[in-house]
Design an enzyme around this catalytic site. Structure first.
Site, PDB file in Angstrom:
ATOM      1  N   ASP A 118       1.492 -12.174  -4.191  1.00 25.94           N
ATOM      2  CA  ASP A 118       1.195 -12.843  -3.559  1.00 25.94           C
ATOM      3  C   ASP A 118       2.052 -14.025  -3.728  1.00 25.94           C
ATOM      4  O   ASP A 118       1.930 -14.847  -2.789  1.00 25.94           O
ATOM      5  CB  ASP A 118       0.394 -12.802  -2.766  1.00 25.94           C
ATOM      6  CG  ASP A 118      -0.178 -11.397  -2.076  1.00 25.94           C
ATOM      7  OD1 ASP A 118       1.021 -10.149  -2.384  1.00 25.94           O
ATOM      8  OD2 ASP A 118      -1.111 -10.546  -2.611  1.00 25.94           O
ATOM      9  N   ASP A 187       4.038  -4.015   0.033  1.00 33.52           N
ATOM     10  CA  ASP A 187       3.338  -5.577   0.691  1.00 33.52           C
ATOM     11  C   ASP A 187       4.808  -6.396   0.025  1.00 33.52           C
ATOM     12  O   ASP A 187       5.352  -7.526  -0.091  1.00 33.52           O
ATOM     13  CB  ASP A 187       2.297  -6.363   0.838  1.00 33.52           C
ATOM     14  CG  ASP A 187       1.234  -5.273   1.018  1.00 33.52           C
ATOM     15  OD1 ASP A 187       2.131  -3.784   1.040  1.00 33.52           O
ATOM     16  OD2 ASP A 187      -0.204  -5.411   1.508  1.00 33.52           O
TER      17      ASP A 187
HETATM   18  N1  GLY Z   1      -1.273  -8.102   1.265  1.00 38.77           N
HETATM   19  C1  GLY Z   1      -2.682  -7.358   1.677  1.00 38.77           C
HETATM   20  C2  GLY Z   1      -2.255  -6.765   3.090  1.00 38.77           C
HETATM   21  O1  GLY Z   1      -1.456  -6.584   4.051  1.00 38.77           O
HETATM   22  O2  GLY Z   1      -3.460  -6.755   2.968  1.00 38.77           O
END
Ligand code: GLY
Length: 422
Positions: A118, A187
């Protein structure tokens, strides 16, 4: 006719009364309609005065209503500084800029974040916005260096044998039934923006090539034939073969987790922005059409946390029967990020199609600006939006404010204002 002082006074009083009434009516209409952007930013600034009192990066509220903060290594650290940058962009308030700068620079060490994928969210939402809005040459240079360093860190999780950035390290699936070797979640598309930035800045195509490879594999393996998405695809680290298509935060492996579908719409819109390859535009549009036309999308366009929660034909691995809720929670964060993506998508399309994306986003933003979702001044711990869901299966962050809902809401409002030419 000669005007007596008495008559003149009466006329002036009526004029003042009329002007006041008109201005009150305008204010009411403004808050409900055309000027909801101004009202939302005014609310956002007041709310964030409260969040600024906390020492960690605000993420959500706990069940007792206390703000939960994170350190630099969490995936959500970039959203608070990013939201401050958006408030600054709208208000031009130098005090907000100083706060945005301070909170951004506190994230510097996260340029070495390699424990998970992330880093794009963390560094680009903060430093990326800082770079857009900062003119000081020394700071600009420093921020550019930090972002290129961050892109290098992101590449540490890219294995050319597989062709994707690994989202999480090898681990058991959330229900413990599968061992994920090289899990990639939808994501992850959002982390690619950082890589495109690094190639543009440095002229080195390696970041961009990794992003394109990631997007191509995701296009092939994360989408079903109706352009709904799997949340998790697990790959064989040696051959790159797909091992599992499952969920982590959705209702069931074959369901569509609303925020995941949102990440897909946003991710492929940004891929089209960066490459102008029509296959990405088509993916973004088809993913958007799935979302916008879904029969289970509520009238106010704020989705349930999963499009298929509780429906026949979707078999969750968790027993939801013992959950106390007598309603299906919404996810305002999905609504916010989808609005932002659709506004951008509307600029890559024309005619009725463009209007459809724009109008859908506009009406979602109006829903989010209503008292149902927009927090009253001084409430909601200082967050702007109510009613988001982090992870229902994990019983975590259900029907609460989430910092990324705020971030994408503010981003969407700015995009909306720009497109409206207001
Ligand atoms: N990237 C984690 C979420 O969207 O919860």
């Amino acid at each position: 006719m000669k005007q007596t002082p008495y008559l003149f006074g009466l006329k002036m009083l009526s004029l003042i009364l009329l002007t006041t009434l008109l201005s009150c009516a305008q204010q009411r209409m403004g808050a409900n309609n055309a000027d909801f952007v101004a009202a939302d930013f005014a609310r956002a600034q007041r709310q964030y005065d409260l969040l600024l009192r906390h020492s960690n990066f605000p993420r959500t509220l706990d069940t007792a209503g206390h703000v939960v903060g994170t350190d630099e290594w969490d995936w959500t650290g970039g959203f608070f500084p990013g939201a401050l940058w958006y408030i600054y962009e709208y208000t031009k308030d130098p005090q907000v800029k100083a706060q945005a700068t301070a909170w951004t620079e506190r994230l510097e060490k996260a340029k070495d974040l390699t424990q998970h994928h992330d880093i794009g969210f963390v560094m680009y939402c903060s430093y990326g916005n800082a770079l857009r809005l900062e003119n000081d040459a020394a700071k600009v240079k420093k921020y550019q260096r930090t972002l290129v360093h961050s892109a290098e860190s992101a590449l540490k999780r890219f294995d050319p044998k597989v062709g994707l950035i690994k989202s999480w390290n090898e681990k058991a699936s959330w229900d413990g039934k599968t061992r994920w070797k090289y899990p990639v979640i939808i994501d992850n598309m959002m982390n690619l923006e950082l890589l495109f930035f690094a190639s543009t800045l440095t002229g080195d195509p390696k970041y961009r090539n990794a992003a394109i490879s990631h997007a191509d594999h995701t296009l092939k393996n994360h989408f079903r034939s109706d352009y709904s998405t799997y949340h998790v695809v697990d790959y064989d680290p040696n051959s790159g073969a797909v091992l599992h298509q499952q969920t982590n935060q959705g209702y069931a492996d074959n369901s569509t987790w609303s925020r995941g579908q949102g990440w897909a719409i946003y991710g492929y819109t940004l891929l089209y922005r960066e490459t102008k390859d029509s296959k990405y535009l088509q993916a973004a549009q088809k993913a958007a059409d799935f979302y916008m036309n879904h029969p289970n999308l509520p009238k106010d366009k704020v989705p349930y946390w999963d499009f298929n929660a509780g429906q026949d034909g979707y078999k969750p691995d968790v027993n939801y029967a013992n959950r106390k809720l007598n309603y299906i929670p919404r996810d305002a964060s999905a609504a916010a990020l989808v609005s932002s993506a659709l506004l951008e998508l509307s600029t890559y399309t024309t005619g009725a199609e463009a209007k459809r994306y724009y109008s859908f986003a506009e009406s979602t933003l109006k829903s989010l600006s209503s008292s149902e979702y927009l927090a009253e001044k001084g409430t909601n711990g200082g967050f702007i939006l109510k009613h988001s869901t982090g992870s229902f299966p994990h019983k975590s962050e259900i029907d609460v404010p989430l910092i990324y809902a705020d971030y994408y809401f503010l981003e969407a409002l700015l995009r909306y204002k720009k497109l409206k030419g207001a």
